[in-house]
Design a protein around this motif. Sequence first.
Motif, mmCIF file in Angstrom:
data_model
loop_
_atom_site.group_PDB
_atom_site.id
_atom_site.type_symbol
_atom_site.label_atom_id
_atom_site.label_comp_id
_atom_site.label_asym_id
_atom_site.label_seq_id
_atom_site.Cartn_x
_atom_site.Cartn_y
_atom_site.Cartn_z
ATOM 1 N N SER A 175 0.864 -1.190 0.000
ATOM 2 C CA SER A 175 0.000 0.000 0.000
ATOM 3 C C SER A 175 0.894 1.231 0.000
ATOM 4 O O SER A 175 2.126 1.118 0.168
ATOM 5 N N GLY A 176 0.281 2.387 -0.129
ATOM 6 C CA GLY A 176 1.053 3.625 -0.045
ATOM 7 C C GLY A 176 1.644 3.804 1.347
ATOM 8 O O GLY A 176 2.797 4.231 1.496
ATOM 9 N N MET A 177 0.871 3.486 2.386
ATOM 10 C CA MET A 177 1.388 3.627 3.750
ATOM 11 C C MET A 177 2.571 2.684 3.972
ATOM 12 O O MET A 177 3.533 3.037 4.665
ATOM 13 N N PHE B 177 -1.003 13.911 4.200
ATOM 14 C CA PHE B 177 -2.155 13.015 4.305
ATOM 15 C C PHE B 177 -2.301 12.558 5.770
ATOM 16 O O PHE B 177 -1.300 12.270 6.433
ATOM 17 N N ASN C 31 -2.521 16.812 0.339
ATOM 18 C CA ASN C 31 -3.863 16.241 0.416
ATOM 19 C C ASN C 31 -4.499 16.727 1.714
ATOM 20 O O ASN C 31 -3.958 16.425 2.767
ATOM 21 N N ASP D 299 6.111 12.324 -1.838
ATOM 22 C CA ASP D 299 4.919 11.539 -2.141
ATOM 23 C C ASP D 299 4.303 12.157 -3.397
ATOM 24 O O ASP D 299 3.792 13.288 -3.352
ATOM 25 N N CYS E 141 1.792 11.108 -5.197
ATOM 26 C CA CYS E 141 0.492 10.477 -5.399
ATOM 27 C C CYS E 141 -0.455 11.338 -6.246
ATOM 28 O O CYS E 141 -1.101 10.845 -7.155
ATOM 29 N N PHE E 142 -0.519 12.638 -5.966
ATOM 30 C CA PHE E 142 -1.502 13.492 -6.641
ATOM 31 C C PHE E 142 -1.142 13.766 -8.096
ATOM 32 O O PHE E 142 -2.020 13.933 -8.920
ATOM 33 N N SER F 246 1.217 6.082 -3.520
ATOM 34 C CA SER F 246 0.090 5.223 -3.193
ATOM 35 C C SER F 246 -0.436 4.828 -4.568
ATOM 36 O O SER F 246 -1.119 5.622 -5.226
ATOM 37 N N LYS G 231 -4.189 4.951 -5.880
ATOM 38 C CA LYS G 231 -4.885 6.127 -6.386
ATOM 39 C C LYS G 231 -4.834 6.147 -7.925
ATOM 40 O O LYS G 231 -5.392 5.283 -8.545
ATOM 41 N N LEU H 260 -5.166 -2.084 -3.668
ATOM 42 C CA LEU H 260 -4.196 -1.302 -2.896
ATOM 43 C C LEU H 260 -2.796 -1.603 -3.413
ATOM 44 O O LEU H 260 -2.506 -2.735 -3.826
ATOM 45 N N GLY H 261 -1.956 -0.616 -3.354
ATOM 46 C CA GLY H 261 -0.556 -0.851 -3.725
ATOM 47 C C GLY H 261 0.262 0.385 -3.430
ATOM 48 O O GLY H 261 -0.281 1.467 -3.180
ATOM 49 N N LEU I 269 -9.355 8.429 -3.989
ATOM 50 C CA LEU I 269 -9.180 9.477 -5.004
ATOM 51 C C LEU I 269 -8.377 8.902 -6.158
ATOM 52 O O LEU I 269 -7.783 7.833 -6.048
#
Length: 393
Positions: free
Chosen positions: A86-88, A112, A159, A184, A186-187, A206, A209, A218-219, A337
């Motif tokens: 996951s991203g975390m 986040f 975020n 990060d 992600c966006f 993440s 997303k 999830l990844g 998202l």
Amino acid sequence: MSEAPNYRPETLAVRAGQERSQFGEHSEALYLTSSFVFKNAAQAARRFSGEEAGNVYARFSNPTVTMFEERLAALEGAEDCVATASGMAAIMATVLAHLRNGDHIVASTGLFGATVQLFSNILARTGITTSFVPQTDPAAWAAAIRPETKLFFLETPSNPLTEIADIRALTAIAHAKGILVAVDNCFCTPVLQQPLELGADLVIHSATKFLDGQGRVLGGAVCGPRKLTEEVFKYLRTAGPTLSAFNAWVLLKGLETLKLRVEAQSGNALRLATWLEAHPKVARVFYPGLPSHPQHDLAKTQQKSGGAIVSFEVRGAREQAWQVVDNCRLLSITANLGDTKTTITHPASTTHSQLTAEEQAGAGVTPDFIRLSIGIEDIEDILWDLSQALEKA
Ligand SMILES: Cc1ncc(COP(=O)(O)O)c(C=O)c1O
């Protein structure tokens, strides 16, 4: 015959990393296997010792996961990529691979919510402490540096406030003191922003997303030079939060359409943000693609467009924000998202609800605040839905 060119991102997104089996499959194969067989005991011994490269056990590597890692590395312009569950897990693995008890992180207040929790609660228990500073104030980052600071951790755009961190400026400050910089991404995804090219050491995703982009799995991933990702890999193969082969296969397919989706989503987002800004029931819009965004000029120097996340404050309080959410008929009320479907979230009562009131205020997550992740539906239909929902608020 002329040599193959350095393939462009559109080509890499559908071709990079593919390893065909003896069956000659056109689409990437899904290797659902937790372990791999050896020709004989000697080969098993060589594989385990690392003397011979190859798959051993899926907590270490799996060919489908490797294909995803190579494709994402190619898109980020990274030497290497390590995929995570996951991203975390990617954030946790990055920190635990590179920091130890007594080390210190400087991070932005606008991260986040779960990342803030991870740093301030879980990692603090291991003796790794974090100072949170404003995302947009490089001087505050410099002032927060201690002799034991090992990592700058940033997320840009943030975020859910879409604040922009100046990757070049923060990297220069960190590198002058031998501090690593992890971004990060992600966006934006590599389609809109390549943090390594701007000077960062590691890029975190993440993949749940935009990389998947269809809300399925999830990844996560950590991309960067091998000398840094190697440590992340060593942590993962022992601690275990690796990406499953099935999820890697879904994500590989997601990468193929990443550019098409992100560009379409960003185009819709700009239209929507412009429309929201003129709406009488909207107090303020947060979107890096709008000239009214405080870091619009900076965003233009490091992002190809404003991205697909638009946030806004409704005139009123939590009640009015909830009315907008509840009255949407097309938009999905969900915390995810980056999906092709437009989603609407009330961060103060969902994604950021675990933060204290002070932390929420620091992150700009006020009760009247709504986050949208714009999808690929026809923009007129998205506008219709929000228009009728705002009317009722
Ligand atoms: C910017 C950002 N980073 C990290 C994460 C965590 O990713 P995951 O849910 O895949 O663990 C999220 C999830 O929303 C996110 O928005």
